[in-house]
Design a protein around this motif. Sequence first.
Motif, PDB file in Angstrom:
ATOM      1  N   ALA A  56      40.002 -40.509  -6.835  1.00 65.89           N
ATOM      2  CA  ALA A  56      40.187 -39.243  -7.547  1.00 65.89           C
ATOM      3  C   ALA A  56      38.968 -38.966  -8.428  1.00 65.89           C
ATOM      4  O   ALA A  56      38.339 -39.882  -8.969  1.00 65.89           O
ATOM      5  CB  ALA A  56      41.452 -39.307  -8.395  1.00 65.89           C
ATOM      6  N   ALA A  57      38.644 -37.690  -8.558  1.00 68.08           N
ATOM      7  CA  ALA A  57      37.531 -37.306  -9.434  1.00 68.08           C
ATOM      8  C   ALA A  57      37.846 -37.687 -10.870  1.00 68.08           C
ATOM      9  O   ALA A  57      38.991 -37.655 -11.314  1.00 68.08           O
ATOM     10  CB  ALA A  57      37.283 -35.808  -9.319  1.00 68.08           C
TER      11      ALA A  57
ATOM     12  N   GLU B 145      39.471 -42.628  -1.008  1.00 69.32           N
ATOM     13  CA  GLU B 145      39.084 -41.298  -1.483  1.00 69.32           C
ATOM     14  C   GLU B 145      39.425 -41.219  -2.971  1.00 69.32           C
ATOM     15  O   GLU B 145      40.399 -40.577  -3.360  1.00 69.32           O
ATOM     16  CB  GLU B 145      39.836 -40.229  -0.687  1.00 69.32           C
ATOM     17  CG  GLU B 145      39.195 -38.869  -0.675  1.00 69.32           C
ATOM     18  CD  GLU B 145      39.879 -37.934   0.309  1.00 69.32           C
ATOM     19  OE1 GLU B 145      39.168 -37.328   1.122  1.00 69.32           O
ATOM     20  OE2 GLU B 145      41.126 -37.822   0.288  1.00 69.32           O
TER      21      GLU B 145
ATOM     22  N   TRP C  64      32.952 -33.346 -13.896  1.00 69.04           N
ATOM     23  CA  TRP C  64      33.835 -34.105 -12.993  1.00 69.04           C
ATOM     24  C   TRP C  64      33.005 -34.679 -11.858  1.00 69.04           C
ATOM     25  O   TRP C  64      32.254 -33.972 -11.192  1.00 69.04           O
ATOM     26  CB  TRP C  64      34.939 -33.207 -12.434  1.00 69.04           C
ATOM     27  CG  TRP C  64      35.966 -32.842 -13.467  1.00 69.04           C
ATOM     28  CD1 TRP C  64      35.970 -31.751 -14.272  1.00 69.04           C
ATOM     29  CD2 TRP C  64      37.110 -33.614 -13.804  1.00 69.04           C
ATOM     30  NE1 TRP C  64      37.059 -31.778 -15.112  1.00 69.04           N
ATOM     31  CE2 TRP C  64      37.787 -32.911 -14.845  1.00 69.04           C
ATOM     32  CE3 TRP C  64      37.661 -34.813 -13.354  1.00 69.04           C
ATOM     33  CZ2 TRP C  64      38.960 -33.372 -15.409  1.00 69.04           C
ATOM     34  CZ3 TRP C  64      38.836 -35.271 -13.918  1.00 69.04           C
ATOM     35  CH2 TRP C  64      39.482 -34.571 -14.946  1.00 69.04           C
ATOM     36  N   GLU C  65      33.139 -35.973 -11.664  1.00 67.96           N
ATOM     37  CA  GLU C  65      32.425 -36.646 -10.581  1.00 67.96           C
ATOM     38  C   GLU C  65      33.410 -37.453  -9.733  1.00 67.96           C
ATOM     39  O   GLU C  65      34.388 -37.999 -10.247  1.00 67.96           O
ATOM     40  CB  GLU C  65      31.357 -37.591 -11.134  1.00 67.96           C
ATOM     41  CG  GLU C  65      30.192 -36.878 -11.781  1.00 67.96           C
ATOM     42  CD  GLU C  65      29.103 -37.845 -12.189  1.00 67.96           C
ATOM     43  OE1 GLU C  65      29.248 -39.065 -11.889  1.00 67.96           O
ATOM     44  OE2 GLU C  65      28.114 -37.405 -12.798  1.00 67.96           O
ATOM     45  N   THR C  66      33.115 -37.514  -8.445  1.00 66.93           N
ATOM     46  CA  THR C  66      33.961 -38.297  -7.531  1.00 66.93           C
ATOM     47  C   THR C  66      33.256 -39.607  -7.206  1.00 66.93           C
ATOM     48  O   THR C  66      32.158 -39.595  -6.620  1.00 66.93           O
ATOM     49  CB  THR C  66      34.229 -37.516  -6.233  1.00 66.93           C
ATOM     50  OG1 THR C  66      34.862 -36.278  -6.548  1.00 66.93           O
ATOM     51  CG2 THR C  66      35.119 -38.328  -5.295  1.00 66.93           C
TER      52      THR C  66
END
Length: 448
Positions: free
Chosen positions: A215-216, A213, A232-234
């Motif tokens: 981090a963004a 998972e 912000w992108e993940t």
Amino acid sequence: MRNLQETHLNRARASLRQALSWYGYLRKSGQLSSNPELAGLLKPELEALNSTLNKLDSNVIRIAAFGLVSRGKSAVLNALLGDKILQTGPLNGVTQWPRSVRWQPGGKVLVELIDTPGLDEIEGESRADMAREVVHQADLILFVVSGDITRTEYEALLELRRSQKPLILVFNKIDLYPDTDRGAIYQNLQQLGAGHPEAKPLLPDEIVMVAAEPAAMEVRVEWPDGRVSYEWETPPPQVDELKETILNILNREGRSLLALNALIQARDAEAAIAQKTIDLREQEAENIIWQFTKYKALAVMLNPIAFLDILGGTVADLALIRALARLYGLPMTSYEAGKILKTILFSSGGLLLGELGSSFILGLGKTTAAITSPDNPSNISAFAGSAIAQAGIAGYGAYSVGKAAQVYLEKGCTWGQLGASSVIQEILSQVDQNTILYRLRQELGIKY
């Protein structure tokens, strides 16, 4: 390889069916119906044997994820599933109880992924039992860490290795580390077992690095009109290596893993059945042993012919073994009783064989005294002295055989041609060096 895996599955099924047929003998013979206390004691283990056989027939492989809180166990499983099914979050202890979901990677193998609470959150005996039960049911363990391992994690890792289950160490959250730090941590993880007698350094394919998972991260965006903005992108999860490792293991040895774990569960269940039966009938067994000890000593003392002493004593020992087997509800032929007696005699370090030799020599002296001048007082004294000494030796031998037979009957239920322990060794003797089962064989210290 596939044919060998099918052979392992079939051998495991045959072993479990044999075990269940043995305990079906208890019902047919009326020993369970006539002893409700014993029936109640054995019920959990008999149900476990049936459940294990059903699991073998269903071909579902269970993979359980363990680790401390906040290491990302649920996130790792979600990433494998490709969907956020299991709850994750920034708070410790999001997973309170084991949860399982079905996963069918590649559309072929059916897997049950089991998520567990953090090992450092398990409080009380009931939750500790819960963790042990999950380990017991799992065919493969994923141990999730997120950096250099702590002492608590190290101790938990050793405990999991004692469960005799194959294990993959999953180094999660690699997106939080620069490449240099990531490489150093990886090297440290490889050397986990160095210097500890219970573990060996991990092999490269036993450690997988993932970012379940990520981090963004802030991304700079340049627009056609010259404007620049930041969003912000993940990033997508990085679990392809873990998925590939699991698929390789399942294709290469999945059915063998399933068979091995079923046999381990069956072995433990049978050992528990034997122990409970022996504990419940300890006094009855002691009475039987003493009864045969007295009868054998008396028969040997009164019999004047040396050869018949040994023959009669052997028959008495065989009858004692069969009487104990009947008491414990184990079907026993004269041939099987003879094999146990032979094993007991030769595993006693020669002590019982020496006693037999001494008894035979005394028996010859007793026979000579009985044949030559039986009215002579000195011969009568010699006969009596030899008879009493021989009776003592015979009684000691019978008691020793009886106590040793108890141990063999308790442990022997898992050996034999299709005994769980025998088939476990058979499977481990046939595994290839490039498999995770070969590593398990090394962990168990089994040499072939």
